[in-house]
Each structure stands twice: as structure tokens, then as C-alpha cells.
Design a protein around this motif. Structure first.
Motif, PDB file in Angstrom:
ATOM      1  N   UNK A 169       0.843  -1.209   0.000  1.00 40.88           N
ATOM      2  CA  UNK A 169       0.000   0.000   0.000  1.00 40.88           C
ATOM      3  C   UNK A 169       0.875   1.255   0.000  1.00 40.88           C
ATOM      4  N   UNK A 170       1.976   1.240   0.743  1.00 41.35           N
ATOM      5  CA  UNK A 170       2.911   2.373   0.726  1.00 41.35           C
ATOM      6  C   UNK A 170       3.446   2.593  -0.686  1.00 41.35           C
ATOM      7  N   UNK A 171       3.696   1.500  -1.400  1.00 42.84           N
ATOM      8  CA  UNK A 171       4.144   1.601  -2.794  1.00 42.84           C
ATOM      9  C   UNK A 171       3.078   2.288  -3.653  1.00 42.84           C
ATOM     10  N   UNK A 172       1.813   1.912  -3.490  1.00 38.92           N
ATOM     11  CA  UNK A 172       0.724   2.529  -4.258  1.00 38.92           C
ATOM     12  C   UNK A 172       0.669   4.031  -4.013  1.00 38.92           C
ATOM     13  N   UNK A 173       0.921   4.433  -2.781  1.00 36.87           N
ATOM     14  CA  UNK A 173       0.800   5.841  -2.411  1.00 36.87           C
ATOM     15  C   UNK A 173       1.999   6.675  -2.864  1.00 36.87           C
ATOM     16  N   UNK A 174       3.153   6.064  -3.003  1.00 36.63           N
ATOM     17  CA  UNK A 174       4.371   6.861  -3.183  1.00 36.63           C
ATOM     18  C   UNK A 174       5.188   6.562  -4.438  1.00 36.63           C
ATOM     19  N   UNK A 175       4.975   5.421  -5.086  1.00 34.67           N
ATOM     20  CA  UNK A 175       5.891   5.034  -6.157  1.00 34.67           C
ATOM     21  C   UNK A 175       5.202   4.739  -7.483  1.00 34.67           C
ATOM     22  N   UNK A 176       3.952   5.160  -7.646  1.00 33.58           N
ATOM     23  CA  UNK A 176       3.272   5.068  -8.929  1.00 33.58           C
ATOM     24  C   UNK A 176       3.244   6.459  -9.573  1.00 33.58           C
ATOM     25  N   UNK A 177       2.815   6.528 -10.835  1.00 38.31           N
ATOM     26  CA  UNK A 177       2.793   7.804 -11.549  1.00 38.31           C
ATOM     27  C   UNK A 177       2.005   8.839 -10.761  1.00 38.31           C
ATOM     28  N   UNK A 178       0.847   8.438 -10.306  1.00 42.25           N
ATOM     29  CA  UNK A 178       0.054   9.244  -9.381  1.00 42.25           C
ATOM     30  C   UNK A 178      -0.286   8.363  -8.188  1.00 42.25           C
ATOM     31  N   UNK A 179      -0.428   8.919  -6.998  1.00 45.39           N
ATOM     32  CA  UNK A 179      -0.817   8.084  -5.854  1.00 45.39           C
ATOM     33  C   UNK A 179      -2.119   7.345  -6.141  1.00 45.39           C
ATOM     34  N   UNK A 180      -2.121   6.049  -5.869  1.00 43.35           N
ATOM     35  CA  UNK A 180      -3.315   5.222  -6.072  1.00 43.35           C
ATOM     36  C   UNK A 180      -3.888   4.849  -4.712  1.00 43.35           C
ATOM     37  N   UNK A 181      -5.138   5.199  -4.491  1.00 37.75           N
ATOM     38  CA  UNK A 181      -5.845   4.793  -3.275  1.00 37.75           C
ATOM     39  C   UNK A 181      -6.537   3.472  -3.583  1.00 37.75           C
ATOM     40  N   UNK A 182      -6.180   2.414  -2.870  1.00 41.20           N
ATOM     41  CA  UNK A 182      -6.783   1.109  -3.158  1.00 41.20           C
ATOM     42  C   UNK A 182      -8.275   1.127  -2.873  1.00 41.20           C
ATOM     43  N   UNK A 183      -8.658   1.685  -1.744  1.00 37.50           N
ATOM     44  CA  UNK A 183     -10.056   1.954  -1.418  1.00 37.50           C
ATOM     45  C   UNK A 183     -10.867   0.732  -1.000  1.00 37.50           C
ATOM     46  N   UNK A 184     -10.225  -0.410  -0.831  1.00 30.89           N
ATOM     47  CA  UNK A 184     -10.969  -1.585  -0.348  1.00 30.89           C
ATOM     48  C   UNK A 184     -10.001  -2.607   0.247  1.00 30.89           C
ATOM     49  N   UNK A 185      -9.190  -2.159   1.200  1.00 29.02           N
ATOM     50  CA  UNK A 185      -8.215  -3.052   1.832  1.00 29.02           C
ATOM     51  C   UNK A 185      -8.931  -3.895   2.884  1.00 29.02           C
ATOM     52  N   UNK A 186      -9.192  -5.141   2.552  1.00 33.21           N
ATOM     53  CA  UNK A 186      -9.846  -6.074   3.461  1.00 33.21           C
ATOM     54  C   UNK A 186      -9.152  -7.424   3.368  1.00 33.21           C
ATOM     55  N   UNK A 187      -9.399  -8.274   4.353  1.00 29.73           N
ATOM     56  CA  UNK A 187      -8.802  -9.613   4.340  1.00 29.73           C
ATOM     57  C   UNK A 187      -9.294 -10.425   3.153  1.00 29.73           C
ATOM     58  N   UNK A 188     -10.516 -10.155   2.688  1.00 28.72           N
ATOM     59  CA  UNK A 188     -11.059 -10.882   1.544  1.00 28.72           C
ATOM     60  C   UNK A 188     -10.336 -10.516   0.252  1.00 28.72           C
ATOM     61  N   UNK A 198       1.768 -12.850   0.589  1.00 29.85           N
ATOM     62  CA  UNK A 198       0.426 -12.284   0.497  1.00 29.85           C
ATOM     63  C   UNK A 198       0.404 -11.252  -0.618  1.00 29.85           C
ATOM     64  N   UNK A 199      -0.706 -11.210  -1.369  1.00 26.93           N
ATOM     65  CA  UNK A 199      -0.817 -10.289  -2.491  1.00 26.93           C
ATOM     66  C   UNK A 199      -2.135  -9.523  -2.422  1.00 26.93           C
ATOM     67  N   UNK A 200      -2.031  -8.210  -2.555  1.00 27.78           N
ATOM     68  CA  UNK A 200      -3.204  -7.347  -2.557  1.00 27.78           C
ATOM     69  C   UNK A 200      -3.909  -7.483  -3.904  1.00 27.78           C
TER      70      UNK A 200
END
Length: 330
Positions: A169-188, A198-200
Motif C-alpha cells: 500500500x505504501x508503494x501505491x501511495x508513493x511510487x506510482x505515476x500518481x498516488x493510487x488509493x486502493x479503497x478496499x483493503x480487506x482480508x477478503x 500475500x498479495x493485494x
């Protein structure tokens, strides 16, 4: 009779072309608005290839439902794959969102998108096979013991999974072209790969932040309601801190504790600890989950800070018995 079959075949071909054009239009629109020229190449699969890979969606290939999507295992050529089917017309937009998001991401703890099929009414995504169940299934199946004494799902594995997903998730926020908010981080939405990783997954509700912006407002709430941050529910405001909140809820679920637990409410769990478990790691994780789920987004850490704290927690080495004695004396 022959002319009748030709007419039916022509009609099916026409519908397939219509689906392909509409799905491509949505995908192109999403890609242009999201990736700014930087993306990973993906393959376009035909419907025949998908049918062959899944043996025409044979029940033996069916893996189950993750969120609201249907998943199958399959084989394309000599490669094992995962196939995700979207099931409703709004999912066309969500599928385009997922492709645009994942086309920017290359991280060992994020599912790897290989390609898509756009010839069907609802698009189909093809991933590199990494499926050995979901984290939700891993947490909840076959045990009623506390997390600190669970031989089926050891503490060390829980801490490792938390660290891996935090890093993703830190990678999504800081190392993509634009910050990506996953918006559904759950165990499922976290897939276990059977090799200790483990893979998101499920980026169909992700939101790329516009350049220069730290948050956006959305008219429609997406994601799993119990994991949504207060400012998202009340104002529709999405930022990196909404992902932090959802991660905090996930961490509580991994710990099998309630939100905002105190030392008093955790006394029973601490008393149950066995020697190999490091009590202070558990306590620090509770503290981290509490601050991640603060009602005020300004009080929550960044995911980079969460990742660093989990790394420090992993490095702790204390004798569990002496820590239990100290905690009981409080």
C-alpha cells in the motif's frame, strides 16, 4: 436451415464486436486519464482462449467468489492463470479502473495482471496464478483460539503478512505515476500464494489521485462499509489516510481483537500467551492499529510510517515470560 444458422452466427459476431468496442472505449478513457504514458504491457485474450483455459468454466475450475466477482483457475498454454469475471454492467467501468490501476504497478505483494478479454458482455481479467485462498479464509477457518496461541495461523506469519501488505500500500501511495488509493483493503481482497506470500487484489474500486491533489471527493461510496474511514462516509473524501484507516481495521482482524482495545481488555489474551510469542510485539501492533483507525485523518500515520513501524516491531526480541509478568503486574 443453413441460412438460419448463418444469421444467428452473424448476430452473435455483431454482439461480440459491440461488447469489444464498448469495453475498449471505457478502458481507453480510463487509461488516458490515469497513467500518463507509463504502463505495463498486457495481453488481450480472445473469448475462445478463456473458454479453453477454464474448460468452459467447468465447476472443477471454480475457485469461488472474492468480493462480488467470480474467480476460476485455468491454464493458457503452459502458464497457470487466475481468471476474474465481472458480473454486472457497472463492472465495465470498474474493470477499466482495475486495468488502468494494475497496469502501473509492479510489486511482489500485488497480484500481477497478465491481460484481459474484452469480447464478452462483461470484461474478464487474467492474472498470474498465485491462489491458495484468501486471508479472510485463513483467519477465520478452523480455530477458535486467541491469536497468540493459534498453532494453525502462527503469530510470526500474521506479522509478516501485515508487513507485506503495508509495504504494498505504501508503494501505491508513493511510487506510482500518481498516488493510487486502493479503497478496499480487506482480508477478503488479500490472496495468499501458497509460498508464504500475500498479495493485494481487487483494484476495481481504486482511485488515482489527480496530480497535485492529496484528496478527492466522490459522490458514491465504494469499498467495504465496515472498513471505510469516517471522513469518507460523512463527506465522500478519499485520501491516502482512508487506506490507512482500512489497513488499521485489517490489522485488528489479523490480531483477532476489537478496535481501540486497551491493556485491560487484552489481559486475557496476554495471560494465554505461550513462550514462543513475543508479547510486546502484539501490544505494539494494537497501538499501531489504534492510531491507524483514529477518527481524525490528520492523526493517522502515513503508510510509509506504518511500514517502518511494523519493521521495527518485527525486529523486537523479548522473553515472553518476563513480559507477561510485567504486564500482569500493571
Amino acid at each position: 436451415m443453413a441460412s438460419c444458422f448463418k444469421a444467428i452466427k452473424k448476430e452473435l459476431s455483431s454482439k461480440r464486436n459491440d461488447f469489444f468496442l464498448e469495453n475498449n472505449r471505457l478502458l481507453l478513457k480510463e487509461l488516458v486519464s490515469s497513467i500518463h504514458g507509463k504502463y505495463n504491457l498486457i495481453r488481450v485474450f480472445s473469448e475462445e482462449e478463456i473458454l479453453e483455459a477454464t474448460n468452459k468454466y467447468d465447476s472443477d475450475q471454480f475457485l469461488g467468489y472474492i468480493s462480488v466477482h467470480t474467480w476460476y483457475k485455468g491454464c493458457c498454454g503452459d502458464r497457470d492463470v487466475l481468471i476474474k469475471k465481472f458480473l454486472d454492467w457497472p463492472d465495465r467501468k470498474h474493470c477499466a479502473t482495475e486495468i488502468a490501476g494494475l497496469s502501473q504497478i509492479k510489486h511482489k505483494n500485488v497480484v500481477e495482471l497478465l491481460g484481459c478479454c474484452l469480447e464478452t458482455e462483461f470484461p474478464i481479467l487474467v492474472f498470474k496464478n498465485c491462489f491458495d485462498g484468501t486471508l479472510s479464509h485463513r483467519i477465520h477457518i478452523g480455530t477458535t483460539s486467541t491469536c497468540l496461541e493459534d498453532p494453525v495461523f502462527p503469530w510470526e506469519e500474521k506479522l509478516r503478512i501485515a508487513s507485506e501488505i503495508a509495504h504494498a500500500v505504501a508503494y501505491l501511495h508513493s511510487f506510482t505515476v500518481r498516488p493510487i488509493i486502493h479503497n478496499d483493503i480487506t482480508a477478503e481482497n488479500i490472496i495468499l500464494d501458497g509460498q508464504g506470500g500475500a498479495k493485494l487484489a481487487n483494484f476495481s474500486r481504486c482511485i488515482p489521485l489527480p496530480l497535485g491533489r492529496t484528496d478527492v471527493e466522490t459522490p458514491i461510496l465504494l469499498g467495504t462499509h465496515c472498513c471505510l474511514a469516517p471522513e469518507y462516509i460523512s463527506k465522500g473524501r478519499v485520501s491516502e489516510k482512508t487506506d490507512v484507516f482500512s489497513f488499521g481495521i485489517l490489522l485488528f482482524e489479523l490480531l483477532q481483537c476489537n478496535a481501540h482495545s486497551t491493556n485491560a481488555t487484552l489481559e486475557f489474551a496476554f495471560k494465554k500467551v505461550i513462550e514462543r510469542v513475543i508479547v510486546m510485539q502484539f501490544k505494539k501492533c494494537i497501538e499501531l492499529a489504534n492510531i491507524c483507525t483514529s477518527d481524525k485523518d490528520s492523526e493517522r500515520p502515513t503508510m510509509k510510517e506504518v511500514t517502518e513501524e511494523l519493521w521495527r516491531i518485527k525486529k523486537m526480541r523479548h522473553n515472553s515470560k518476563s513480559n507477561v509478568t510485567r504486564l500482569q503486574a500493571l
